[in-house]
Design a protein around this motif. Structure first.
Motif, PDB file in Angstrom:
ATOM      1  N   MET A   1       0.861  -1.201   0.000  1.00  0.00           N
ATOM      2  CA  MET A   1       0.000   0.000   0.000  1.00  0.00           C
ATOM      3  C   MET A   1       0.886   1.237   0.000  1.00  0.00           C
ATOM      4  SD  MET A   1      -3.004   1.109   2.682  1.00  0.00           S
ATOM      5  CE  MET A   1      -1.916   1.687   3.975  1.00  0.00           C
ATOM      6  N   PHE A   3      -0.181   4.874  -0.042  1.00  0.00           N
ATOM      7  CA  PHE A   3      -1.088   6.016  -0.002  1.00  0.00           C
ATOM      8  C   PHE A   3      -0.475   7.070   0.906  1.00  0.00           C
ATOM      9  CE2 PHE A   3      -4.010   2.302  -0.564  1.00  0.00           C
ATOM     10  CZ  PHE A   3      -4.309   2.557  -1.896  1.00  0.00           C
ATOM     11  N   SER A   7       1.271  11.340  -2.820  1.00  0.00           N
ATOM     12  CA  SER A   7       1.001  10.364  -3.885  1.00  0.00           C
ATOM     13  C   SER A   7       0.345  11.040  -5.080  1.00  0.00           C
ATOM     14  CB  SER A   7       0.083   9.257  -3.360  1.00  0.00           C
ATOM     15  OG  SER A   7       0.720   8.468  -2.391  1.00  0.00           O
ATOM     16  N   ASP A  66       0.922   7.123  -8.917  1.00  0.00           N
ATOM     17  CA  ASP A  66       0.762   6.073  -7.903  1.00  0.00           C
ATOM     18  C   ASP A  66      -0.598   5.384  -7.982  1.00  0.00           C
ATOM     19  OD1 ASP A  66       3.300   6.507  -6.347  1.00  0.00           O
ATOM     20  OD2 ASP A  66       2.422   8.503  -6.148  1.00  0.00           O
ATOM     21  N   SER A  67      -1.660   6.177  -8.173  1.00  0.00           N
ATOM     22  CA  SER A  67      -3.020   5.644  -8.109  1.00  0.00           C
ATOM     23  C   SER A  67      -3.904   6.319  -9.151  1.00  0.00           C
ATOM     24  CB  SER A  67      -3.634   5.882  -6.722  1.00  0.00           C
ATOM     25  OG  SER A  67      -2.827   5.359  -5.700  1.00  0.00           O
ATOM     26  N   ARG A  90      -0.417   0.880 -10.209  1.00  0.00           N
ATOM     27  CA  ARG A  90      -0.624  -0.356  -9.457  1.00  0.00           C
ATOM     28  C   ARG A  90      -1.624  -0.216  -8.308  1.00  0.00           C
ATOM     29  NH1 ARG A  90       0.493  -2.028 -13.413  1.00  0.00           N
ATOM     30  NH2 ARG A  90       2.386  -3.085 -14.142  1.00  0.00           N
ATOM     31  N   GLN A  91      -2.307   0.917  -8.227  1.00  0.00           N
ATOM     32  CA  GLN A  91      -3.382   1.099  -7.240  1.00  0.00           C
ATOM     33  C   GLN A  91      -4.575   1.743  -7.956  1.00  0.00           C
ATOM     34  OE1 GLN A  91      -0.631   1.617  -3.229  1.00  0.00           O
ATOM     35  NE2 GLN A  91      -1.437   3.438  -4.210  1.00  0.00           N
ATOM     36  N   THR A 116      -1.445  -5.664  -8.837  1.00  0.00           N
ATOM     37  CA  THR A 116      -2.178  -4.394  -8.774  1.00  0.00           C
ATOM     38  C   THR A 116      -3.287  -4.485  -7.729  1.00  0.00           C
ATOM     39  OG1 THR A 116      -1.743  -3.946 -11.106  1.00  0.00           O
ATOM     40  CG2 THR A 116      -3.564  -2.743 -10.097  1.00  0.00           C
ATOM     41  N   LEU A 117      -3.372  -3.501  -6.862  1.00  0.00           N
ATOM     42  CA  LEU A 117      -4.430  -3.448  -5.856  1.00  0.00           C
ATOM     43  C   LEU A 117      -5.664  -2.780  -6.469  1.00  0.00           C
ATOM     44  CD1 LEU A 117      -5.380  -3.723  -2.853  1.00  0.00           C
ATOM     45  CD2 LEU A 117      -4.488  -1.409  -2.507  1.00  0.00           C
ATOM     46  N   SER A 185     -10.530  -6.238  -4.020  1.00  0.00           N
ATOM     47  CA  SER A 185      -9.742  -6.602  -2.841  1.00  0.00           C
ATOM     48  C   SER A 185     -10.683  -7.095  -1.754  1.00  0.00           C
ATOM     49  CB  SER A 185      -8.903  -5.416  -2.361  1.00  0.00           C
ATOM     50  OG  SER A 185      -9.694  -4.271  -2.153  1.00  0.00           O
ATOM     51  N   TRP A 190      -7.143  -6.458   3.278  1.00  0.00           N
ATOM     52  CA  TRP A 190      -7.066  -5.191   4.005  1.00  0.00           C
ATOM     53  C   TRP A 190      -6.748  -5.397   5.477  1.00  0.00           C
ATOM     54  CZ3 TRP A 190      -6.205  -0.547   2.317  1.00  0.00           C
ATOM     55  CH2 TRP A 190      -6.459  -0.285   0.964  1.00  0.00           C
TER      56      TRP A 190
END
Length: 301
Positions: A1, A3, A7, A66-67, A90-91, A116-117, A185, A190
């Motif tokens: 993770m 975050f 980011s 990042d996201s 990857r997020q 990848t999340l 997910s 989590w």
């Protein structure tokens, strides 16, 4: 993770109604929104956010991201997510509700292969209180603190965050894994993330009827989670066999190896109790259970 306050976040579907509404709110909260993507709108500026036709074009200008937060319609969501993965993101937060199940199966296969999340679909996304908002969470309900909040229901996430905030209990993160039948997910994923997160001291898990994700979470907590967990299950009075809004909130079938009552509120509550996890009967009871867990944690340390 990954975050963090700095980011870099992309918004796909930035000209869609939800995207256009929440992109400026995300920015106002402090999120580092670096660009938007909406095919056909490349070269325009929406709410002070530069818009590109393709993810690849955006990253060529703003650098690695990042996201991404995806607001596109359901039948365009798979292409949008695959485009993001191909560009190295990857997020992924999928706000979109009702993505076709086979599209989600295809996406999850690709996500697993690329590590990848995926958060969502049918999710208000993620909030790191005081630092980062990726999605629809009402930032004023949250305050920074030690409680990690994970949920299947967006509105319940907000309600319980507000209950915690009013009780003087801040949150390390608020995340909704999504209400569609197939989500990216899981609760165990989590739970592991928050168990390893140094800013989280206690975890609140908010479940609802339908499926077996809460039963699986209870088993995982008993086996692998060291931090205290508080649970709440919505839908105790829901009749069996009737769809209750969320695609996953249906009580109608026996799940292999988990028994004929799997999916009911009683099944989920009993699974948590067998794992010695305190269960709140009502949302406003959660803060007291959290305070007790924090006191026990303090004594142990």
């Amino acid at each position: 993770m990954n975050f963090l306050p700095d980011s870099k976040v992309l918004i796909q579907g930035v000209v869609e109604p939800l995207g256009a509404t929440y992109a400026p709110l995300m920015r106002a909260y402090g999120t580092n929104v670096v660009a938007g993507v909406s095919p056909g709108y490349g070269g325009t500026v929406q709410q002070d956010i530069r818009v590109f036709d393709m993810v690849e074009q955006a990253l060529a200008i703003v650098g690695p991201v990042d996201s991404t937060v995806i607001f596109v319609p359901p039948y365009a969501a798979l292409d949008a997510a695959l485009e993001a993965i191909a560009a190295g993101i990857r997020q992924i937060v999928l706000i979109t509700e009702g993505i076709p199940p086979l599209d989600m199966v295809s996406l999850l296969c690709k996500a697993e292969a690329t590590e990848t999340l995926i958060v969502g679909p049918n999710s208000p996304g993620i909030i790191i209180p005081g630092q980062l908002l990726m999605g629809l969470h009402p930032g004023e309900f949250y305050t920074p603190g030690p409680v990690g909040l994970i949920s299947r229901s967006g509105t319940l996430t907000y309600e319980i965050a507000l209950e915690l905030t009013q009780a003087g209990l801040g949150q390390s993160i608020g995340v909704c894994i999504g209400g569609d039948a197939i989500v990216g997910s899981s609760f165990p994923q989590w739970l592991q993330i928050l168990d390893e997160d140094e800013n989280t001291e206690v975890i609140v898990l908010v479940g609802e009827i339908g499926g077996d994700s809460e039963e699986a979470a209870a088993h995982y907590i008993a086996e692998a989670i060291d931090k205290p967990v508080i649970a709440y299950v919505a839908g105790r009075t829901a009749p069996k066999g009737r769809r209750m809004g969320h695609a996953g909130a249906i009580i109608n079938a026996q799940v292999s190896e988990l028994g004929p009552e799997t999916g009911t509120a009683d099944s989920k509550i009993n699974a948590f109790r067998r794992a010695k996890i305190p269960v709140a009967d009502l949302p406003w009871q959660i803060p007291d259970l959290v305070k007790k867990a924090l006191k026990l944690t303090t004594r142990k340390s």
